[in-house]
Motif scaffolding. Structure first.
Motif, PDB file in Angstrom:
ATOM      1  N   ASP A   8       0.874  -1.019  -0.167  1.00  0.00           N
ATOM      2  CA  ASP A   8      -0.149  -0.030   0.025  1.00  0.00           C
ATOM      3  C   ASP A   8       0.874   1.225   0.121  1.00  0.00           C
ATOM      4  O   ASP A   8       2.289   1.172   0.457  1.00  0.00           O
ATOM      5  CB  ASP A   8      -0.934  -0.197   1.241  1.00  0.00           C
ATOM      6  CG  ASP A   8      -2.079   1.019   1.362  1.00  0.00           C
ATOM      7  OD1 ASP A   8      -2.378   1.365   0.034  1.00  0.00           O
ATOM      8  OD2 ASP A   8      -2.568   1.390   2.238  1.00  0.00           O
ATOM      9  N   TYR A   9       0.261   2.503  -0.610  1.00  0.00           N
ATOM     10  CA  TYR A   9       1.109   3.565  -0.544  1.00  0.00           C
ATOM     11  C   TYR A   9       0.418   4.670   0.036  1.00  0.00           C
ATOM     12  O   TYR A   9      -0.795   4.841  -0.526  1.00  0.00           O
ATOM     13  CB  TYR A   9       1.551   3.964  -2.117  1.00  0.00           C
ATOM     14  CG  TYR A   9       2.154   5.491  -1.964  1.00  0.00           C
ATOM     15  CD1 TYR A   9       3.667   5.260  -1.576  1.00  0.00           C
ATOM     16  CD2 TYR A   9       1.743   6.306  -2.489  1.00  0.00           C
ATOM     17  CE1 TYR A   9       4.224   6.698  -1.712  1.00  0.00           C
ATOM     18  CE2 TYR A   9       2.130   7.554  -2.412  1.00  0.00           C
ATOM     19  CZ  TYR A   9       3.512   7.574  -1.975  1.00  0.00           C
ATOM     20  OH  TYR A   9       4.218   8.850  -2.119  1.00  0.00           O
ATOM     21  N   GLU A  10       0.811   5.524   0.893  1.00  0.00           N
ATOM     22  CA  GLU A  10      -0.003   6.453   1.623  1.00  0.00           C
ATOM     23  C   GLU A  10       0.779   7.816   1.234  1.00  0.00           C
ATOM     24  O   GLU A  10       1.745   7.983   1.772  1.00  0.00           O
ATOM     25  CB  GLU A  10      -0.049   6.066   3.032  1.00  0.00           C
ATOM     26  CG  GLU A  10      -0.966   6.638   4.127  1.00  0.00           C
ATOM     27  CD  GLU A  10      -2.273   6.727   3.451  1.00  0.00           C
ATOM     28  OE1 GLU A  10      -2.975   7.835   3.441  1.00  0.00           O
ATOM     29  OE2 GLU A  10      -3.051   5.550   3.131  1.00  0.00           O
ATOM     30  N   THR A  50      10.844   9.756   1.782  1.00  0.00           N
ATOM     31  CA  THR A  50      11.290  10.283   0.760  1.00  0.00           C
ATOM     32  C   THR A  50      10.200  10.883  -0.120  1.00  0.00           C
ATOM     33  O   THR A  50       9.198  10.250  -0.508  1.00  0.00           O
ATOM     34  CB  THR A  50      12.219   9.423  -0.115  1.00  0.00           C
ATOM     35  OG1 THR A  50      13.273   8.934   0.401  1.00  0.00           O
ATOM     36  CG2 THR A  50      12.964  10.020  -1.582  1.00  0.00           C
ATOM     37  N   VAL A  51      10.403  12.219  -0.643  1.00  0.00           N
ATOM     38  CA  VAL A  51       9.431  12.887  -1.747  1.00  0.00           C
ATOM     39  C   VAL A  51      10.197  13.139  -2.971  1.00  0.00           C
ATOM     40  O   VAL A  51      11.207  13.230  -2.904  1.00  0.00           O
ATOM     41  CB  VAL A  51       8.464  13.919  -0.970  1.00  0.00           C
ATOM     42  CG1 VAL A  51       9.646  14.991  -0.661  1.00  0.00           C
ATOM     43  CG2 VAL A  51       7.616  14.300  -1.691  1.00  0.00           C
ATOM     44  N   ASN A  99      -0.867  16.936  -3.111  1.00  0.00           N
ATOM     45  CA  ASN A  99      -1.177  15.739  -3.732  1.00  0.00           C
ATOM     46  C   ASN A  99      -1.657  15.732  -4.933  1.00  0.00           C
ATOM     47  O   ASN A  99      -2.576  16.705  -5.388  1.00  0.00           O
ATOM     48  CB  ASN A  99      -2.356  15.227  -2.522  1.00  0.00           C
ATOM     49  CG  ASN A  99      -1.560  14.538  -1.153  1.00  0.00           C
ATOM     50  OD1 ASN A  99      -2.322  14.469  -0.387  1.00  0.00           O
ATOM     51  ND2 ASN A  99      -0.521  14.492  -1.066  1.00  0.00           N
ATOM     52  N   VAL A 100      -1.460  14.788  -5.734  1.00  0.00           N
ATOM     53  CA  VAL A 100      -1.885  14.858  -7.103  1.00  0.00           C
ATOM     54  C   VAL A 100      -2.810  13.755  -7.413  1.00  0.00           C
ATOM     55  O   VAL A 100      -2.031  12.634  -7.243  1.00  0.00           O
ATOM     56  CB  VAL A 100      -0.764  14.959  -8.081  1.00  0.00           C
ATOM     57  CG1 VAL A 100      -1.092  14.880  -9.688  1.00  0.00           C
ATOM     58  CG2 VAL A 100      -0.011  16.375  -7.955  1.00  0.00           C
ATOM     59  N   ASN A 109       3.586  15.160  -4.377  1.00  0.00           N
ATOM     60  CA  ASN A 109       4.692  15.827  -5.347  1.00  0.00           C
ATOM     61  C   ASN A 109       5.109  17.131  -4.834  1.00  0.00           C
ATOM     62  O   ASN A 109       4.419  17.916  -4.003  1.00  0.00           O
ATOM     63  CB  ASN A 109       3.692  16.170  -6.690  1.00  0.00           C
ATOM     64  CG  ASN A 109       4.662  16.700  -7.692  1.00  0.00           C
ATOM     65  OD1 ASN A 109       5.738  16.221  -8.243  1.00  0.00           O
ATOM     66  ND2 ASN A 109       4.324  17.857  -8.368  1.00  0.00           N
ATOM     67  N   VAL A 110       6.421  17.428  -5.063  1.00  0.00           N
ATOM     68  CA  VAL A 110       6.944  18.642  -4.511  1.00  0.00           C
ATOM     69  C   VAL A 110       6.480  19.620  -5.692  1.00  0.00           C
ATOM     70  O   VAL A 110       6.697  19.660  -6.772  1.00  0.00           O
ATOM     71  CB  VAL A 110       8.469  18.478  -4.635  1.00  0.00           C
ATOM     72  CG1 VAL A 110       9.040  19.929  -3.909  1.00  0.00           C
ATOM     73  CG2 VAL A 110       8.807  17.619  -3.410  1.00  0.00           C
TER      74      VAL A 110
END
Length: 118
Positions: A8-10, A50-51, A99-100, A109-110
């Motif tokens: 899962d990705y949060e 990490t972003v 958030n995209v 996303n930065v």
């Protein structure tokens, strides 16, 4: 047999974070070359995550990458001036995360990068 496990990705909550620039690496896509920036989050409950952000290879006056570099340096670049990735990696920055939504999923996303100020 090799098995893949779906994780899962949060995404990170939108907001302003302190991040350490880890790398700006060249990447290729169907649309050509681009740069992938990565930061490690250094504060709050998201510490250690990490972003990422992608920019084009363009470095003209209106380019996102150039705005970011000028922001973290705190000055405008002179025509012909060169800045190496190694001059930026390891530095702390303020990174704005948004958030995209894409293809039914939400990603972090930065969207902006600024000089770190305590």
């Amino acid at each position: 047999m090799t098995l893949f496990t779906a994780e899962d990705y949060e995404p990170l909550p939108p907001g302003l974070y302190v991040g350490r620039l880890l790398d700006v690496e060249p990447r290729e896509s169907a649309n050509g070359e681009y740069r992938r920036w990565s930061w490690e989050v250094l504060d709050g409950p998201e510490t250690g995550r990490t972003v990422f952000a992608n920019t084009s290879t363009n470095f003209g006056p209106q380019a996102k990458a150039r705005r970011w570099v000028e922001n973290v340096l705190g000055r405008e670049l002179e025509a012909g001036e060169q800045i190496g990735v190694e001059d930026l990696v390891g530095d702390k920055h303020h990174v704005m995360v948004e958030n995209v939504k894409r293809d039914g999923r939400t990603f972090d996303n930065v969207s902006a990068v600024h000089k770190y100020r305590e």
